[in-house]
Write a protein that holds these residues in place. Structure first.
Motif, PDB file in Angstrom:
ATOM      1  N   THR A  58       0.838  -1.196   0.000  1.00  0.00           N
ATOM      2  CA  THR A  58       0.000   0.000   0.000  1.00  0.00           C
ATOM      3  C   THR A  58       0.879   1.255   0.000  1.00  0.00           C
ATOM      4  O   THR A  58       0.447   2.307  -0.438  1.00  0.00           O
ATOM      5  CB  THR A  58      -0.941   0.033   1.220  1.00  0.00           C
ATOM      6  N   LEU A  59       2.097   1.121   0.503  1.00  0.00           N
ATOM      7  CA  LEU A  59       3.062   2.224   0.548  1.00  0.00           C
ATOM      8  C   LEU A  59       4.425   1.696   0.117  1.00  0.00           C
ATOM      9  O   LEU A  59       4.861   0.646   0.604  1.00  0.00           O
ATOM     10  CB  LEU A  59       3.163   2.792   1.977  1.00  0.00           C
ATOM     11  N   LEU A  60       5.080   2.417  -0.793  1.00  0.00           N
ATOM     12  CA  LEU A  60       6.449   2.110  -1.193  1.00  0.00           C
ATOM     13  C   LEU A  60       7.305   3.336  -0.942  1.00  0.00           C
ATOM     14  O   LEU A  60       6.893   4.464  -1.249  1.00  0.00           O
ATOM     15  CB  LEU A  60       6.521   1.744  -2.678  1.00  0.00           C
ATOM     16  N   ILE A  61       8.497   3.107  -0.374  1.00  0.00           N
ATOM     17  CA  ILE A  61       9.435   4.194  -0.107  1.00  0.00           C
ATOM     18  C   ILE A  61      10.768   3.861  -0.753  1.00  0.00           C
ATOM     19  O   ILE A  61      11.325   2.783  -0.539  1.00  0.00           O
ATOM     20  CB  ILE A  61       9.639   4.409   1.411  1.00  0.00           C
ATOM     21  N   GLU A  62      11.262   4.804  -1.547  1.00  0.00           N
ATOM     22  CA  GLU A  62      12.612   4.719  -2.101  1.00  0.00           C
ATOM     23  C   GLU A  62      13.413   5.874  -1.533  1.00  0.00           C
ATOM     24  O   GLU A  62      12.943   7.016  -1.500  1.00  0.00           O
ATOM     25  CB  GLU A  62      12.594   4.805  -3.632  1.00  0.00           C
ATOM     26  N   TYR A 110       3.436   6.446  -2.926  1.00  0.00           N
ATOM     27  CA  TYR A 110       4.837   6.267  -3.292  1.00  0.00           C
ATOM     28  C   TYR A 110       5.589   7.469  -2.752  1.00  0.00           C
ATOM     29  O   TYR A 110       5.250   8.614  -3.052  1.00  0.00           O
ATOM     30  CB  TYR A 110       4.995   6.171  -4.809  1.00  0.00           C
ATOM     31  N   LEU A 111       6.591   7.194  -1.920  1.00  0.00           N
ATOM     32  CA  LEU A 111       7.356   8.240  -1.250  1.00  0.00           C
ATOM     33  C   LEU A 111       8.808   8.169  -1.703  1.00  0.00           C
ATOM     34  O   LEU A 111       9.417   7.095  -1.651  1.00  0.00           O
ATOM     35  CB  LEU A 111       7.263   8.010   0.255  1.00  0.00           C
ATOM     36  N   MET A 112       9.347   9.298  -2.166  1.00  0.00           N
ATOM     37  CA  MET A 112      10.761   9.393  -2.511  1.00  0.00           C
ATOM     38  C   MET A 112      11.415  10.308  -1.489  1.00  0.00           C
ATOM     39  O   MET A 112      11.076  11.493  -1.398  1.00  0.00           O
ATOM     40  CB  MET A 112      10.940   9.943  -3.925  1.00  0.00           C
ATOM     41  N   LEU A 129       5.960  13.046  -2.309  1.00  0.00           N
ATOM     42  CA  LEU A 129       4.861  12.113  -2.080  1.00  0.00           C
ATOM     43  C   LEU A 129       3.971  12.082  -3.307  1.00  0.00           C
ATOM     44  O   LEU A 129       3.552  13.127  -3.804  1.00  0.00           O
ATOM     45  CB  LEU A 129       4.042  12.578  -0.868  1.00  0.00           C
ATOM     46  N   LEU A 130       3.702  10.888  -3.790  1.00  0.00           N
ATOM     47  CA  LEU A 130       2.692  10.688  -4.827  1.00  0.00           C
ATOM     48  C   LEU A 130       1.637   9.780  -4.218  1.00  0.00           C
ATOM     49  O   LEU A 130       1.953   8.689  -3.736  1.00  0.00           O
ATOM     50  CB  LEU A 130       3.297  10.063  -6.076  1.00  0.00           C
ATOM     51  N   GLU A 131       0.394  10.257  -4.238  1.00  0.00           N
ATOM     52  CA  GLU A 131      -0.687   9.526  -3.583  1.00  0.00           C
ATOM     53  C   GLU A 131      -1.838   9.346  -4.565  1.00  0.00           C
ATOM     54  O   GLU A 131      -2.245  10.296  -5.235  1.00  0.00           O
ATOM     55  CB  GLU A 131      -1.141  10.314  -2.351  1.00  0.00           C
ATOM     56  N   ARG A 132      -2.346   8.107  -4.636  1.00  0.00           N
ATOM     57  CA  ARG A 132      -3.446   7.796  -5.542  1.00  0.00           C
ATOM     58  C   ARG A 132      -4.754   8.343  -4.964  1.00  0.00           C
ATOM     59  O   ARG A 132      -5.102   8.060  -3.824  1.00  0.00           O
ATOM     60  CB  ARG A 132      -3.561   6.292  -5.745  1.00  0.00           C
TER      61      ARG A 132
END
Length: 179
Positions: free
Chosen positions: A100-104, A131-133, A143-146
């Motif tokens: 549900t959450l990905l962090i790079e 998706y968090l960079m 932060l990119l959030e759907r």
């Protein structure tokens, strides 16, 4: 004109079978394998800070926080996100599929891939919400959030800002992330 040597494609089964012979993790992209860069001390510190900040929230929501775990996306991609939150178990013990959450944690060298190829590939994961960079060489979190209609919203915070996450429901203060 010189020709580049032809690289034979590795099947996904061959990639998983050869994993025990590798000294470090490799990502798998369309039949080719690529070694992960060694994490810098700042990368590891940021990852440890994020784990400390997210773990209590993840425990409350009965989800899991993983790192150094493979993520299979589609039929031909396997990545090692720096961190991922998962709300359901994977049917395969070798990899995860439903974050549900990905962090790079980005460096100057990985930023192009993290915001390009990985962003596009990660957006194809149906249950992915966030998706968090997190940049390791400057204070910047993207932060990119759907959204509810499937569109992606972009937010960024730098220096002393904060980022609000939906899943897990928490606010990441940049002072704590970069402590």
């Amino acid at each position: 004109m010189a020709r580049l040597p032809r690289l034979d494609a590795l099947s996904l089964a061959e990639y998983f079978a050869s994993e025990a012979n590798r000294s470090r993790p490799y990502e798998y992209l369309d039949g080719q394998v690529y070694p992960l860069a060694e994490p810098s001390p700042s990368h590891e510190r940021i990852r440890d800070n994020l784990v400390a900040l997210l773990q209590p929230k993840v425990n409350l929501e009965r989800t899991r926080l993983e790192h150094l775990r493979k993520l299979k996306v589609g039929h031909n991609r396997v990545y090692y996100p720096d961190l991922m939150v998962l709300s359901q178990p994977s049917p395969n013990p070798q990899f995860e599929e439903f974050p549900t959450l990905l962090i790079e944690i980005c460096t100057w060298e990985t930023e192009r891939i993290d915001r390009g190829e990985k962003l596009l590939t990660y957006q194809s994961i149906p249950g992915l919400i966030t998706y968090l960079m997190v940049h390791s060489e400057r204070r910047l979190v993207e932060l990119l959030e759907r959204g509810l209609r499937g569109n992606w919203q972009y937010t960024a915070a730098g220096n002393t800002g904060a980022i609000e996450l939906y899943s897990p429901n928490t606010t990441l203060d940049l002072e704590e992330v970069y402590r």
